[in-house]
Write a protein that holds these residues in place. Structure first.
Motif, PDB file in Angstrom:
ATOM      1  N   GLN A 164       3.855  23.067  62.742  1.00 13.05           N
ATOM      2  CA  GLN A 164       4.298  24.374  62.270  1.00 13.05           C
ATOM      3  C   GLN A 164       4.219  25.361  63.423  1.00 13.05           C
ATOM      4  O   GLN A 164       3.360  25.256  64.302  1.00 13.05           O
ATOM      5  N   ALA A 165       5.123  26.333  63.430  1.00  8.26           N
ATOM      6  CA  ALA A 165       5.157  27.318  64.504  1.00  8.26           C
ATOM      7  C   ALA A 165       3.948  28.231  64.424  1.00  8.26           C
ATOM      8  O   ALA A 165       3.531  28.651  63.331  1.00  8.26           O
ATOM      9  N   VAL A 166       3.392  28.571  65.587  1.00  7.36           N
ATOM     10  CA  VAL A 166       2.307  29.545  65.637  1.00  7.36           C
ATOM     11  C   VAL A 166       2.848  30.939  65.339  1.00  7.36           C
ATOM     12  O   VAL A 166       2.175  31.746  64.688  1.00  7.36           O
ATOM     13  N   GLU A 167       4.049  31.215  65.815  1.00 12.57           N
ATOM     14  CA  GLU A 167       4.663  32.516  65.538  1.00 12.57           C
ATOM     15  C   GLU A 167       4.864  32.670  64.028  1.00 12.57           C
ATOM     16  O   GLU A 167       5.526  31.864  63.380  1.00 12.57           O
ATOM     17  N   GLY A 168       4.309  33.727  63.472  1.00 14.70           N
ATOM     18  CA  GLY A 168       4.412  33.966  62.040  1.00 14.70           C
ATOM     19  C   GLY A 168       3.371  33.245  61.206  1.00 14.70           C
ATOM     20  O   GLY A 168       3.345  33.391  59.976  1.00 14.70           O
ATOM     21  N   LEU A 169       2.510  32.455  61.825  1.00 17.47           N
ATOM     22  CA  LEU A 169       1.493  31.704  61.086  1.00 17.47           C
ATOM     23  C   LEU A 169       0.418  32.660  60.553  1.00 17.47           C
ATOM     24  O   LEU A 169       0.005  33.588  61.257  1.00 17.47           O
ATOM     25  N   ASP A 170      -0.021  32.430  59.325  1.00 17.40           N
ATOM     26  CA  ASP A 170      -1.156  33.187  58.787  1.00 17.40           C
ATOM     27  C   ASP A 170      -2.265  32.225  58.378  1.00 17.40           C
ATOM     28  O   ASP A 170      -2.094  31.004  58.417  1.00 17.40           O
ATOM     29  N   ASP A 171      -3.407  32.771  57.999  1.00 18.39           N
ATOM     30  CA  ASP A 171      -4.565  31.936  57.695  1.00 18.39           C
ATOM     31  C   ASP A 171      -4.321  31.032  56.492  1.00 18.39           C
ATOM     32  O   ASP A 171      -4.794  29.889  56.456  1.00 18.39           O
TER      33      ASP A 171
END
Length: 273
Positions: free
Chosen positions: A29-36
């Motif tokens: 999954q992309a780190v950009e836009g990732l939430d907890d």
């Protein structure tokens, strides 16, 4: 190949994808836009600890200059999503002293290439699918909740270069010193990249056609207008018919590149340190 193209859109939507390589499966999954919340769900679904995958360029910005390929980084304890984004693209960030690094496997390298193709920050969270989770993952894929793609197919797509251009639309857009101007929009086959051509004057009256490309990831009125006006002024002798032998004339067609994500160039500069 279609699955790889769809994977690009899922990554842009902030969804995980499943990358297969010789019997192994990895959730990325992309780190950009990732939430907890998404980070926890990814870890639960895979049944294994996440690893941060960064491009060699980002690793160089973090002080690891000898990386020639993306690296998979094991962090313990696992940082929250905000810290992961800092590692991925913030200037001056540093990895913890206890971070363990290894060359990313083919699945993770394919993920980085897909993220670059999707115009996202080339940083991913990768989780190898544990054997105990294999049936659940297969069920998610069969129900259409999770898209699966082969690593080789993804790499082949990313190495194929830009797709064919399709002319989408055009409109007359008068400029201050070039009233007879038209903007022509083209779109690549992946549906992500777009190009704008600024055509000044009547092409049928051009004695010489020398295209010039101007690149901008965040085009606006000034960035499009000023280069066109400079060309128009420089072409004054050409417009007057001053065509002495050997004289080089500036090109009137002006091609520029636009993208759906206006902040991508800034993100890439941050990622490069």
């Amino acid at each position: 190949m279609r699955q790889a193209e769809r994977a690009i859109f899922d990554l842009r939507r902030g969804l995980p994808i499943l990358v297969r390589d010789n019997g192994s499966t990895t959730l990325v999954q992309a780190v950009e836009g990732l939430d907890d919340k998404a980070l926890t769900e990814l870890r639960t679904l895979s049944g294994s600890a996440p690893r941060l995958v960064l491009s060699s360029h980002r690793m160089a910005a973090l002080g690891i200059a000898d990386a020639s390929a993306p690296l998979a980084i094991t962090l313990s304890p696992l940082p929250d999503s905000q810290q992961l984004r800092e590692f991925a693209c913030m200037r001056g960030a540093h990895l913890p002293a206890n971070a363990r690094q290894a060359v990313a496997d083919k699945a993770s390298q394919a993920a980085i290439r897909l993220l670059s193709r999707a115009q996202l920050v080339p940083a991913a969270i990768a989780c190898a699918v544990a054997p105990a989770q294999a049936e659940r993952i297969a069920a998610e894929v069969s129900r259409g909740n999770l898209l699966a793609v082969d690593a080789d197919t993804a790499l082949e797509l990313c190495a194929s270069g830009p797709g064919a251009l399709t002319r989408i639309s055009e409109a007359r857009v008068p400029l201050a010193e070039a009233e007879n101007s038209r903007f022509v929009l083209f779109r690549e086959a992946d549906g992500i990249h777009e190009h704008v051509a600024i055509v000044i004057g009547n092409p049928a009256e051009w004695p010489l056609d020398v295209p010039v490309r101007l690149h901008s990831s965040c085009p606006h009125r000034r960035s499009l207008r000023q280069p066109a006006l400079r060309l128009w002024r420089a072409a004054a002798p050409w417009r007057r018919g001053d065509q002495r032998p050997g004289r080089r004339h500036p090109a009137l067609p002006v091609a520029g590149r636009t993208r759906h994500r206006p902040g991508q160039q800034a993100a890439r500069l941050r990622a490069a340190g």
